[in-house]
Design a protein around this motif. Structure first.
Motif, short mmCIF file in Angstrom:
data_model
loop_
_atom_site.label_atom_id
_atom_site.label_comp_id
_atom_site.label_asym_id
_atom_site.label_seq_id
_atom_site.Cartn_x
_atom_site.Cartn_y
_atom_site.Cartn_z
N ARG A 152 0.82 -1.20 0.00
CA ARG A 152 0.00 0.00 0.00
C ARG A 152 0.86 1.26 0.00
O ARG A 152 0.35 2.37 0.13
CB ARG A 152 -0.92 0.01 1.23
N CYS A 205 3.26 3.85 -2.00
CA CYS A 205 3.54 4.29 -3.35
C CYS A 205 5.02 4.09 -3.67
O CYS A 205 5.88 4.52 -2.90
CB CYS A 205 3.17 5.76 -3.53
N CYS A 225 -0.62 10.66 -1.70
CA CYS A 225 -0.50 9.55 -2.63
C CYS A 225 -1.09 8.28 -2.02
O CYS A 225 -0.81 7.93 -0.87
CB CYS A 225 0.96 9.31 -3.01
N GLY A 226 -1.88 7.59 -2.81
CA GLY A 226 -2.44 6.31 -2.39
C GLY A 226 -2.41 5.32 -3.53
O GLY A 226 -2.57 5.68 -4.70
N THR A 278 -4.03 2.77 -5.73
CA THR A 278 -5.40 2.44 -6.12
C THR A 278 -5.55 1.00 -6.59
O THR A 278 -6.63 0.42 -6.47
CB THR A 278 -5.89 3.38 -7.23
N ALA A 279 -4.48 0.43 -7.14
CA ALA A 279 -4.53 -0.97 -7.59
C ALA A 279 -3.11 -1.42 -7.88
O ALA A 279 -2.22 -0.61 -8.14
CB ALA A 279 -5.39 -1.12 -8.85
N GLN A 337 1.91 -1.07 -10.44
CA GLN A 337 1.24 -0.35 -9.35
C GLN A 337 0.66 0.94 -9.88
O GLN A 337 1.35 1.71 -10.55
CB GLN A 337 2.23 -0.04 -8.22
N MET A 349 -1.39 4.56 -8.83
CA MET A 349 -1.54 5.43 -7.67
C MET A 349 -2.23 6.72 -8.08
O MET A 349 -2.26 7.09 -9.25
CB MET A 349 -0.17 5.73 -7.06
N ASP A 350 -2.83 7.39 -7.11
CA ASP A 350 -3.36 8.73 -7.36
C ASP A 350 -3.07 9.62 -6.17
O ASP A 350 -2.63 9.17 -5.11
CB ASP A 350 -4.85 8.72 -7.72
N ALA A 401 -2.54 11.18 -11.46
CA ALA A 401 -2.43 9.74 -11.27
C ALA A 401 -1.10 9.28 -11.85
O ALA A 401 -0.46 10.01 -12.63
CB ALA A 401 -3.59 9.01 -11.94
#
Length: 313
Positions: A123, A125, A134-135, A137-138, A153, A155-156, A166
């Motif tokens: 989880r 980035c 930043c997270g 997302t998938a 990976q 992220m957004d 993103a």
């Protein structure tokens, strides 16, 4: 490795013994940009920053196409109204391209080139450009036909320079639980998860911000000779588009690619349409890959009947 590549690339801008410096400058940048010495510092900075971006090894075909387009604009020295650029406009063309290269170099500083494979699924980035919230997302794994995995990976978040955005980073398994960088992009404000096409290419659908709804798609193809993934640039094909469309019609926004069928679809705009409201019909585009570029082969149009060109008797 990067340092040696920079040295090789910079030789492209050296003055050959058989040509004068002025001749080489005009071949590269055109007469306007080489007149006098005012733009000499910007010419040098543009060349060096481009070489540095190419040395990153990230999406080099795309950056080469963008640089070529910049040089064509500088050589033509025409603005968006097809009028000769004044000195300020010409200087700004240089500065805009340099700013793009500077941003790419900053982005690269925070991208993990080599990772432990579990890191791609964490989880956290694996890049720092989206430094504001930043997270992940998938994330996931794609499988080449020979069974070799590709880790990715998405992220957004937001960056101080671009605002909301993103990103996506991809790595190829390199053995012993590690993976080596394939490529990355923060061009888009939205990405879909990568997919492996029937032909074994990696396709990442994406869109940029703004009313133009432009493409931020990525495409990578495996190269047997170098045993590595190479990007396919998806931008220069638009130069061939006007000649393949009926007069008075255009494609003003991003297209909907389908790299399973090497095609795309789009609405058609008439010259008098608003940006919001295409009225001309539909277009189906057919592509091929030549070298490391997507090439437009054919366009089939389904024009709204009342706007169709009249047939001659």
């Amino acid at each position: 490795m990067r340092a040696s590549l920079v040295a090789v690339l910079l030789t492209a801008f050296a003055v050959p013994a058989s040509a004068s410096q002025a001749d080489l400058c005009q071949q590269t940048y055109g007469q306007r940009a080489c007149k006098g010495t005012a733009l000499a510092p910007l010419r040098g900075e543009l060349a060096h920053k481009f070489a540095a971006v190419m040395a990153l090894g990230n999406r080099t075909a795309t950056w080469q196409a963008r640089h070529d387009a910049t040089l064509r604009t500088i050589r033509a020295a025409l603005n968006y109204d097809d009028k000769p650029m004044d000195d300020v406009e010409l200087e700004q063309t240089f500065r805009d391209a340099i700013a793009d290269y500077d941003k790419a170099l900053k982005q690269a500083q925070g991208v993990r080139e080599m990772i432990k494979t579990p890191s791609a699924r964490s989880r956290t980035c694996m890049a720092t450009w989206l430094d504001q919230g930043c997270g992940v997302t998938a994330s996931g794994i794609l499988w080449r036909k020979d069974g070799q995995p590709v880790h990715w990976q998405m992220m957004d978040g937001a960056s101080g320079e671009d605002g909301i955005g993103a990103g996506i980073v991809l790595w190829a398994e390199s053995g012993h639980g590690t993976a080596k960088l394939i490529g990355w992009s923060f061009d888009g404000v939205f990405y879909e998860p990568p997919r492996m096409t029937q032909d074994g290419m990696i396709w990442v659908p994406g869109r940029v911000a703004g009313t133009g709804d432009g493409n931020a798609d990525l495409l990578f193809k495996w190269d047997d000779a170098s045993k590595s993934w190479h990007d396919i640039e998806l931008e220069s094909w638009r130069d061939a588009l006007p000649a393949k469309l009926p007069r008075g019609f255009g494609i003003w926004k991003g297209v909907d690619y389908d790299f399973e069928g090497m095609g795309a679809s789009s609405k058609l705009w008439r010259d008098k349409d608003g940006n919001c409201c295409p009225s001309g019909g539909e277009a189906l585009l057919e592509f091929a890959i030549t070298g490391r570029s997507l090439v437009l082969k054919d366009v089939r149009v389904d024009i709204v009947e009342k706007w169709a060109p009249r047939r001659k008797d």
